[in-house]
Design a protein around this motif. Structure first.
Motif, mmCIF file in Angstrom:
data_model
loop_
_atom_site.group_PDB
_atom_site.id
_atom_site.type_symbol
_atom_site.label_atom_id
_atom_site.label_comp_id
_atom_site.label_asym_id
_atom_site.label_seq_id
_atom_site.Cartn_x
_atom_site.Cartn_y
_atom_site.Cartn_z
ATOM 1 N N ARG A 347 -56.326 80.936 -14.489
ATOM 2 C CA ARG A 347 -56.600 79.709 -13.733
ATOM 3 C C ARG A 347 -58.074 79.366 -13.790
ATOM 4 O O ARG A 347 -58.914 80.259 -13.783
ATOM 5 N N GLU A 348 -58.368 78.065 -13.772
ATOM 6 C CA GLU A 348 -59.757 77.623 -13.591
ATOM 7 C C GLU A 348 -60.146 77.945 -12.152
ATOM 8 O O GLU A 348 -59.383 77.643 -11.229
ATOM 9 N N ILE A 349 -61.300 78.504 -11.954
ATOM 10 C CA ILE A 349 -61.746 78.795 -10.592
ATOM 11 C C ILE A 349 -62.788 77.753 -10.189
ATOM 12 O O ILE A 349 -63.863 77.679 -10.801
ATOM 13 N N PRO A 350 -62.490 76.892 -9.201
ATOM 14 C CA PRO A 350 -63.473 75.885 -8.794
ATOM 15 C C PRO A 350 -64.674 76.570 -8.129
ATOM 16 O O PRO A 350 -64.526 77.670 -7.590
ATOM 17 N N PRO A 351 -65.859 75.929 -8.195
ATOM 18 C CA PRO A 351 -67.043 76.552 -7.606
ATOM 19 C C PRO A 351 -66.817 76.869 -6.125
ATOM 20 O O PRO A 351 -66.209 76.066 -5.413
ATOM 21 N N THR A 359 -64.575 83.892 -8.339
ATOM 22 C CA THR A 359 -65.691 83.237 -9.029
ATOM 23 C C THR A 359 -66.527 84.279 -9.774
ATOM 24 O O THR A 359 -66.950 84.066 -10.913
ATOM 25 N N SER A 362 -64.674 85.293 -12.791
ATOM 26 C CA SER A 362 -64.658 84.257 -13.837
ATOM 27 C C SER A 362 -66.014 84.235 -14.555
ATOM 28 O O SER A 362 -66.081 83.964 -15.755
#
Ligand SMILES: Cc1ncc(C[n+]2csc(CCOP(=O)(O)OP(=O)(O)O)c2C)c(N)n1
Length: 532
Positions: A347-351, A359, A362
């Motif tokens: 998954r993309e990890i949002p800031p 984070t 990632s």
């Protein structure tokens, strides 16, 4: 004639054991006298660390490792690490010095008065030779047995005056120059039946366990999954001390949850579950439910007779995992089942502000070298790390299958010593680091270039999660305010950086990974669990 000491070191040479992990005392000094130049002694400052380093070294080198402890208190200090080594199927020959024979009966100071019984339930075999001249044979017995399936620790107690005793040279040579091969192939008839069961199933699935890695069977596991179009789950993280399947492979589905009910639910819809190189299953929280989904059958392949016997359901085949998969491949045809939907990847990890463990992982993913190895003991971020990094090479991941903290930090030093050409990243919770904290000294003193990444959440996050699962309110002792691992590591000689945002984490990890010395990066993270 030769001496017990010369014969014993010749035995170690013959077995390829030239690194000895230890913490010495008066009772071990005679063993270490005139330490041979072709051997390396790695000093651990406390015995749990000595065995933890030997465990990591044994697993990452594939060879039996030796851990030399100081009589009864040394064995006592190491018990948790011996427990872990047993769960990890790690071939460690544990030795401990003992009082001189003339003073055992009268129990002079530091006599290990029940030496055989002390580590007993945690080792495969525990022994004190009846005569001094039997020491080389006893060490050979312990080393061979440790390396036979199921691999695991063995123990030999060594009276301190035995090392000078003389042994017949011809007898010693016979005991030394032996090879014992423990790779047993499965019954060909059972393989044919299993190949038919897999091929004939409507919707089979594979569960990949740590002994695929230990057996060197990645290629066979991948080939079988591809040929038979098997989706693949990793065995639950609690018992998956190593990875048995590439986590970036299109057939990979994820990590099974570690409890009865949730495993049944996750595997819903499959009619045949093929478990390879794992116990069935390494359950942890007791979340009851059906053991298997409706209509499913299970077959496990394991080299461990105890894993086969104690499973609460399913059939089992006891044999070497690599040989068994190779034989299955020879008998299993290309499947006509439809191709699988490929796994979508991390998954993309949002800031996140403040930083959270997902984070951080990632960021680690972005700088993680192709041939990197992770040694993991960061309980609340285990799944986030697995989900972000998707480690996909053999021998890339070590985790304590026993669940006893103190493995990670110590084992990472042993893993790096066994794999000097691969960068090792040891990911630790600040609580976990404390159980093997003195391993920082060994890393610094021997210039073992591990990159330590410490996640500082000021709590025992996983225990707060467990408190919710167990419906326990008001438990004390779950907070860790002001535990400054970076400062402690500096005290042991490790260069440490504190990184407070994503870019700083990335930069500090990059620098540490490029360094030829151990370095530590400490990161404050938000409390709680991170799953992705
Ligand atoms: C030898 C040992 N003692 C205690 C425990 C219980 N235990 C499991 S996880 C944990 C907390 C670890 O804290 P930390 O490393 O900070 O990780 P977090 O849960 O915050 O991710 C503890 C104390 C254990 N597993 N092993």
């Amino acid at each position: 004639m030769t001496t017990v000491r010369e014969a014993s070191f010749d035995l170690f040479r013959e077995l390829g054991i030239t690194t000895m992990f230890g913490n010495p005392g008066s009772t071990e000094l005679p063993m270490l006298a005139d330490f041979p130049a072709d051997f390396r002694y790695v000093l651990g400052l406390q015995e749990a660390v000595v065995v933890g380093m030997a465990d990591g070294f044994a697993q990452a080198s594939g060879q039996t490792a030796i851990a030399n402890l100081h009589t009864a208190p040394g064995v006592g200090n190491a018990m948790g690490a011996i427990f872990n080594a047993q769960a990890n199927h790690s071939p460690v020959l544990v030795t401990a010095g003992q009082q001189a024979r003339a003073q055992i009966t009268l129990q002079a100071n530091l006599t290990n008065r029940d030496a055989i019984r002390m580590p007993h339930p945690l080792v495969k075999w525990s022994y004190e030779p009846a005569r001094a001249e039997d020491v080389p044979l006893a060490l050979a017995h312990g080393a061979h047995l440790a390396s036979l399936p199921p691999k695991g620790p063995t123990f030999v107690s060594l009276p301190m005056d035995d090392w000078y005793a003389e042994v017949e040279e011809a007898d010693a040579r016979e005991a030394i120059a032996r090879r014992v091969n423990g790779r047993a192939a499965a019954d060909p008839a059972a393989i044919r039946v299993l190949a038919d069961r897999v091929d004939g199933a409507a919707n089979p699935v594979m569960v990949a366990g740590p002994d695929i890695d230990a057996a060197g069977a990645w290629e066979e596991a991948i080939a079988l999954a591809e040929r038979q179009r098997l989706p693949v789950w990793a065995t639950p993280a609690t018992g998956g001390g190593r990875l048995g399947f590439p986590e970036n492979h299109p057939n990979f589905r994820g990590v099974l949850p570690p409890a009865i009910g949730p495993i049944g639910q996750t595997l819903e819809g499959h009619d045949l579950i093929l478990v390879v190189g794992s116990s069935v299953f390494p359950y942890y929280p007791h979340i009851p439910g059906p053991l298997l989904p409706e209509g499913a059958r299970l077959v496990a392949i394991t080299s461990d007779p105890d894993e086969a016997a104690r499973a609460p359901m399913g059939d089992a085949l006891v044999a070497d995992v690599k040989l068994t998969l190779a034989a299955l491949l020879a008998d299993a045809p290309e499947s006509s089942r439809p191709a699988l939907e490929p796994n979508p990847g991390p998954r993309e990890i949002p800031p996140a502000d403040p930083l959270d463990s997902s984070t951080v992982h990632s960021a680690l993913k972005e700088v993680f070298p192709e041939d990197g190895i992770v040694v993991l003991e960061s309980p609340a971020s285990t799944l986030a790390l697995r989900n972000q990094l998707r480690l996909s090479r053999p021998g890339s991941y070590y985790f304590s299958a026993g669940g006893g903290l103190g493995f990670g930090l110590a084992a990472s030093v042993g893993v790096q010593l066994a794999q000097p050409d691969r960068p090792v990243v040891c990911v630790l919770g600040e609580g976990s680091a404390q159980y093997a904290i003195t391993a920082f000294w060994t890393a610094a003193a021997y210039k073992v270039p591990v990159t330590f990444l410490v996640l500082r959440n000021e709590e025992y996050a996983i225990l707060k999660w467990f408190a919710e699962v167990e419906q326990v309110a008001g438990a004390p002792g779950l907070d860790l305010p002001a535990l400054d691992v970076a400062a402690v590591a500096e005290g042991y000689g490790i260069e440490a950086t504190r990184a407070g945002d994503r870019d700083a984490v990335r930069g500090a990890l990059e620098k540490a990974l490029a360094s030829s010395r151990p370095e530590l990066v400490e990161v404050p993270v938000a409390p709680g669990m991170s799953l992705f």
